[in-house]
Design a protein around this motif. Structure first.
Motif, mmCIF file in Angstrom:
data_model
loop_
_atom_site.group_PDB
_atom_site.id
_atom_site.type_symbol
_atom_site.label_atom_id
_atom_site.label_comp_id
_atom_site.label_asym_id
_atom_site.label_seq_id
_atom_site.Cartn_x
_atom_site.Cartn_y
_atom_site.Cartn_z
ATOM 1 N N SER A 147 89.413 -17.574 61.120
ATOM 2 C CA SER A 147 88.455 -17.826 60.043
ATOM 3 C C SER A 147 88.323 -16.645 59.076
ATOM 4 C CB SER A 147 87.080 -18.163 60.619
ATOM 5 O OG SER A 147 86.619 -17.116 61.446
ATOM 6 N N ASN A 148 88.844 -15.472 59.455
ATOM 7 C CA ASN A 148 88.751 -14.324 58.549
ATOM 8 C C ASN A 148 89.967 -14.217 57.625
ATOM 9 O OD1 ASN A 148 90.644 -13.565 60.406
ATOM 10 N ND2 ASN A 148 89.705 -11.606 60.928
ATOM 11 N N MET A 149 90.793 -15.237 57.639
ATOM 12 C CA MET A 149 91.975 -15.284 56.778
ATOM 13 C C MET A 149 91.897 -16.516 55.898
ATOM 14 S SD MET A 149 94.717 -14.533 59.799
ATOM 15 C CE MET A 149 96.155 -14.420 58.742
ATOM 16 N N ASP A 150 92.642 -16.498 54.773
ATOM 17 C CA ASP A 150 92.696 -17.708 53.968
ATOM 18 C C ASP A 150 94.109 -18.263 53.812
ATOM 19 O OD1 ASP A 150 91.939 -15.773 50.969
ATOM 20 O OD2 ASP A 150 93.758 -15.886 52.181
ATOM 21 N N LYS A 151 95.083 -17.525 54.317
ATOM 22 C CA LYS A 151 96.459 -18.001 54.219
ATOM 23 C C LYS A 151 97.272 -17.387 55.337
ATOM 24 C CE LYS A 151 100.406 -18.084 51.004
ATOM 25 N NZ LYS A 151 100.869 -17.704 49.639
ATOM 26 N N ARG A 152 98.171 -18.183 55.885
ATOM 27 C CA ARG A 152 99.097 -17.645 56.873
ATOM 28 C C ARG A 152 100.407 -18.406 56.746
ATOM 29 N NH1 ARG A 152 98.980 -17.240 63.357
ATOM 30 N NH2 ARG A 152 100.237 -15.365 63.478
ATOM 31 N N GLN A 153 101.506 -17.650 56.820
ATOM 32 C CA GLN A 153 102.823 -18.275 56.657
ATOM 33 C C GLN A 153 103.632 -18.186 57.921
ATOM 34 O OE1 GLN A 153 103.802 -16.168 52.787
ATOM 35 N NE2 GLN A 153 104.610 -18.191 52.326
ATOM 36 N N GLY A 154 104.362 -19.270 58.180
ATOM 37 C CA GLY A 154 105.317 -19.274 59.266
ATOM 38 C C GLY A 154 106.681 -19.635 58.711
ATOM 39 N N GLN A 155 107.536 -20.119 59.580
ATOM 40 C CA GLN A 155 108.854 -20.522 59.119
ATOM 41 C C GLN A 155 108.747 -21.906 58.489
ATOM 42 O OE1 GLN A 155 111.757 -20.897 62.236
ATOM 43 N NE2 GLN A 155 113.457 -20.566 60.854
ATOM 44 N N ARG A 156 108.915 -22.001 57.214
ATOM 45 C CA ARG A 156 108.821 -23.238 56.412
ATOM 46 C C ARG A 156 107.413 -23.822 56.350
ATOM 47 N NH1 ARG A 156 110.880 -28.065 56.960
ATOM 48 N NH2 ARG A 156 111.274 -27.983 59.203
ATOM 49 N N VAL A 157 106.460 -23.239 57.018
ATOM 50 C CA VAL A 157 105.096 -23.773 56.975
ATOM 51 C C VAL A 157 104.116 -22.706 56.521
ATOM 52 C CG1 VAL A 157 105.461 -25.574 58.715
ATOM 53 C CG2 VAL A 157 104.736 -23.289 59.434
ATOM 54 N N THR A 158 103.101 -23.173 55.807
ATOM 55 C CA THR A 158 102.017 -22.299 55.350
ATOM 56 C C THR A 158 100.709 -23.039 55.583
ATOM 57 O OG1 THR A 158 103.411 -21.346 53.615
ATOM 58 C CG2 THR A 158 101.023 -21.079 53.379
ATOM 59 N N VAL A 159 99.725 -22.343 56.100
ATOM 60 C CA VAL A 159 98.413 -22.929 56.265
ATOM 61 C C VAL A 159 97.451 -22.205 55.332
ATOM 62 C CG1 VAL A 159 97.958 -21.478 58.313
ATOM 63 C CG2 VAL A 159 96.545 -23.481 57.872
ATOM 64 N N LEU A 160 96.653 -22.985 54.625
ATOM 65 C CA LEU A 160 95.639 -22.455 53.729
ATOM 66 C C LEU A 160 94.269 -22.883 54.229
ATOM 67 C CD1 LEU A 160 97.258 -23.281 50.261
ATOM 68 C CD2 LEU A 160 97.328 -21.121 51.504
ATOM 69 N N LEU A 161 93.331 -21.954 54.220
ATOM 70 C CA LEU A 161 91.984 -22.223 54.687
ATOM 71 C C LEU A 161 90.992 -21.932 53.569
ATOM 72 C CD1 LEU A 161 89.902 -22.810 56.945
ATOM 73 C CD2 LEU A 161 90.072 -20.389 57.587
ATOM 74 N N ASN A 162 90.174 -22.902 53.236
ATOM 75 C CA ASN A 162 89.111 -22.723 52.247
ATOM 76 C C ASN A 162 87.782 -22.987 52.941
ATOM 77 O OD1 ASN A 162 87.179 -22.995 50.206
ATOM 78 N ND2 ASN A 162 88.684 -23.756 48.729
ATOM 79 N N LYS A 163 87.132 -21.912 53.328
ATOM 80 C CA LYS A 163 85.897 -22.061 54.115
ATOM 81 C C LYS A 163 84.743 -22.553 53.256
ATOM 82 C CE LYS A 163 86.325 -17.816 55.642
ATOM 83 N NZ LYS A 163 87.751 -17.534 55.338
ATOM 84 N N THR A 164 84.827 -22.309 51.962
ATOM 85 C CA THR A 164 83.740 -22.730 51.074
ATOM 86 C C THR A 164 83.559 -24.243 51.098
ATOM 87 O OG1 THR A 164 84.201 -20.854 49.632
ATOM 88 C CG2 THR A 164 82.883 -22.646 48.705
ATOM 89 N N VAL A 165 84.692 -24.935 51.071
ATOM 90 C CA VAL A 165 84.627 -26.403 51.074
ATOM 91 C C VAL A 165 85.074 -26.986 52.403
ATOM 92 C CG1 VAL A 165 84.848 -26.584 48.576
ATOM 93 C CG2 VAL A 165 86.910 -26.560 49.985
#
Lengths: 113, 115
Positions: B52-70
């Protein structure tokens, strides 16, 4: 070697019967879980055990009784099976901390006739 | 077939396209988020996670984005391949004041990749 294994893969039984599903993990994890996945693919936790001690018990009928003989095994016994128990049951394991990844077994498809 | 009765969100893409799968989560106190991939007849398989203290993380061919505001999570898959076809679940893990977590799964999205 399979990390989290379950037996049986398929289970077809009559209403009213009692059945068990077995789960074993060889990952050295201290926490194991049972999940139920319904026909709409919704996954919901049922139970969690840490070092053989029950730590999560969701609102599950008491016909379902988990048993953990050691921290590598978590079995699920179901009494008096009902039609609504038909689902896929998944076992999972992890270390205890919130940020530890849960690894899932292949699932047991239970069909109650 | 297996899909009868299912009303999951679906995403159909062509091989090579980028895919974006979205998820709304419910608990603002959740500490940890995970994406799982479930192929037909198999158990959920871990893809990528984010704290929860991150907003983006990348892996191999995948990326996760986190928007805690919404309270929104997305999974981006680059150069999608037919082998990526599966149901994708987001999950949130919240300790709720305890020392252990409890995974709550989202609805799931069916991704179909056409060759």
């Amino acid at each position: 070697d399979t990390a989290v294994s379950q037996t049986p893969k398929y289970l077809v039984t009559q209403m009213g019967n009692d059945k068990s599903i077995k789960c074993e993990q060889n990952l050295g994890h201290d926490t194991m879980y049972w999940y139920k996945q319904d026909s709409k693919k919704f996954l919901k936790i049922m139970f969690s055990y840490n070092n053989k001690e029950l730590i999560i018990n969701e609102t599950v009928p008491n016909r379902f009784s988990p048993k953990s003989p050691d921290k590598a095994h978590l079995n699920l016994h179901i009494n008096s099976l009902e039609l609504g128990d038909s689902a896929v049951y998944f076992c999972a394991s992890s270390f205890l901390a919130v940020t530890d990844t849960q690894y899932f077994g292949p699932g047991t498809r239970l069909t109650v006739l | 077939g297996e899909s009868v009765g299912l009303h999951l969100p679906t995403l159909s893409v062509q091989e090579g396209d980028n895919s974006i799968i979205n998820c709304a989560y419910s608990n603002s106190a959740s500490d940890y988020f995970i994406w799982y991939k479930q192929e037909s007849g198999k158990g959920p398989q871990f893809i990528i996670d984010i704290r929860s203290n991150m907003d983006k993380r990348q892996g191999q061919r995948v990326t996760v984005l986190l928007n805690k505001t919404v309270k929104h999570l997305s999974l981006q898959i680059a150069a999608t391949q037919p082998g990526d076809s599966a149901v994708y679940f987001c999950a949130e893990n919240s300790a709720g004041g305890t020392s252990y977590g409890k995974l709550t799964f989202g609805q799931g999205t069916i991704l179909t990749v056409h060759p």
